[in-house]
Design a protein around this motif. Structure first.
Motif, PDB file in Angstrom:
ATOM      1  N   GLU A  51     -41.423  -1.479  55.216  1.00 36.80           N
ATOM      2  CA  GLU A  51     -42.145  -2.735  54.991  1.00 36.80           C
ATOM      3  C   GLU A  51     -41.179  -3.876  55.264  1.00 36.80           C
ATOM      4  OE1 GLU A  51     -43.569  -5.307  51.189  1.00 36.80           O
ATOM      5  OE2 GLU A  51     -43.924  -3.157  51.101  1.00 36.80           O
ATOM      6  N   THR A  53     -40.868  -8.100  55.154  1.00 34.28           N
ATOM      7  CA  THR A  53     -41.420  -9.386  54.750  1.00 34.28           C
ATOM      8  C   THR A  53     -40.430 -10.459  55.181  1.00 34.28           C
ATOM      9  OG1 THR A  53     -42.456  -8.370  52.824  1.00 34.28           O
ATOM     10  CG2 THR A  53     -42.273 -10.766  52.824  1.00 34.28           C
ATOM     11  N   ARG A  62     -45.693 -10.469  56.991  1.00 37.10           N
ATOM     12  CA  ARG A  62     -45.469  -9.130  56.444  1.00 37.10           C
ATOM     13  C   ARG A  62     -46.115  -8.073  57.319  1.00 37.10           C
ATOM     14  NH1 ARG A  62     -48.297  -5.617  53.654  1.00 37.10           N
ATOM     15  NH2 ARG A  62     -47.303  -4.300  52.140  1.00 37.10           N
ATOM     16  N   GLU A  64     -46.243  -3.472  57.474  1.00 38.60           N
ATOM     17  CA  GLU A  64     -45.847  -2.188  56.889  1.00 38.60           C
ATOM     18  C   GLU A  64     -46.330  -1.087  57.815  1.00 38.60           C
ATOM     19  OE1 GLU A  64     -47.230   0.502  53.131  1.00 38.60           O
ATOM     20  OE2 GLU A  64     -46.788  -1.609  52.736  1.00 38.60           O
ATOM     21  N   LEU A 143     -49.842 -12.527  55.796  1.00 42.28           N
ATOM     22  CA  LEU A 143     -49.393 -11.541  54.816  1.00 42.28           C
ATOM     23  C   LEU A 143     -49.987 -10.169  55.082  1.00 42.28           C
ATOM     24  CD1 LEU A 143     -49.656 -13.684  51.587  1.00 42.28           C
ATOM     25  CD2 LEU A 143     -47.561 -12.756  52.576  1.00 42.28           C
TER      26      LEU A 143
END
Length: 176
Positions: A51, A53, A62, A64, A143
């Motif tokens: 992940e 960020t 972000r 993942e 995000l």
């Protein structure tokens, strides 16, 4: 760019750290030296999860990704996804960064308290600042979340914007 690498249930090797720095150089060109990147590498059974960020001037980006093979493969996929997301919203992001209208919205905190009836596993504190609906949708997309809570600049009330299954957006607002 300041880079922090954290391992959960694993200790990332030096080769992973070196590769992460090289890969994040691609992202650094969008933001310069002022950005902060946090990489979390997790190993669970046969799955490797990375992940990333990136925080820059109050905005969060972000991504993942998982890989059954290695953390490096998950890292490569994650960086590529992050770059695609930034490029997709490049003009909107540039306008928001240039105007400086977005500030840090989430401050993740691990919660040590649990409720008796429910298994509360995470708690987030949210800094609410007046935003337009477009800014809130942009931040939610950056995000990679399905919903986003914000203080509506027009109504001065707390609202939640969310992504619907058909790809459109919805807004939840309190009754007056």
């Amino acid at each position: 760019m300041r880079i922090t690498i954290t391992g959960r249930k694993c200790t990332p090797r030096e080769s992973f750290k070196d590769r992460a720095e090289v890969k994040l150089a691609k992202i650094e060109r969008f933001f310069g030296d002022d950005a902060e990147a946090k990489i979390t590498a997790t190993v669970e059974r046969n799955t490797k999860i990375v992940e990333i960020t990136v925080k820059y001037e109050g905005m969060f980006f972000r991504a993942e990704r998982t890989s059954p093979d290695s953390l490096e493969d998950a890292l490569d996929d994650c960086v590529d996804a992050l770059i695609r997301r930034i490029r997709k919203n490049k003009t909107k992001v540039a306008r928001q960064i240039h105007s400086g209208s977005l500030v840090e919205m989430f401050d993740a905190e691990a919660s040590g308290e649990e409720e008796k009836e429910f298994d509360l596993v995470r708690r987030k504190s949210v800094y609410l600042r007046p935003q337009s609906l477009d800014e809130a949708i942009l931040q939610m997309n950056m995000l990679g979340h399905a919903f986003y809570m914000f203080l509506n600049a027009e109504t001065e009330s707390v609202n939640v914007v969310y992504r619907r299954k058909d790809g459109t957006y919805g807004l939840i607002e309190p009754e007056e």
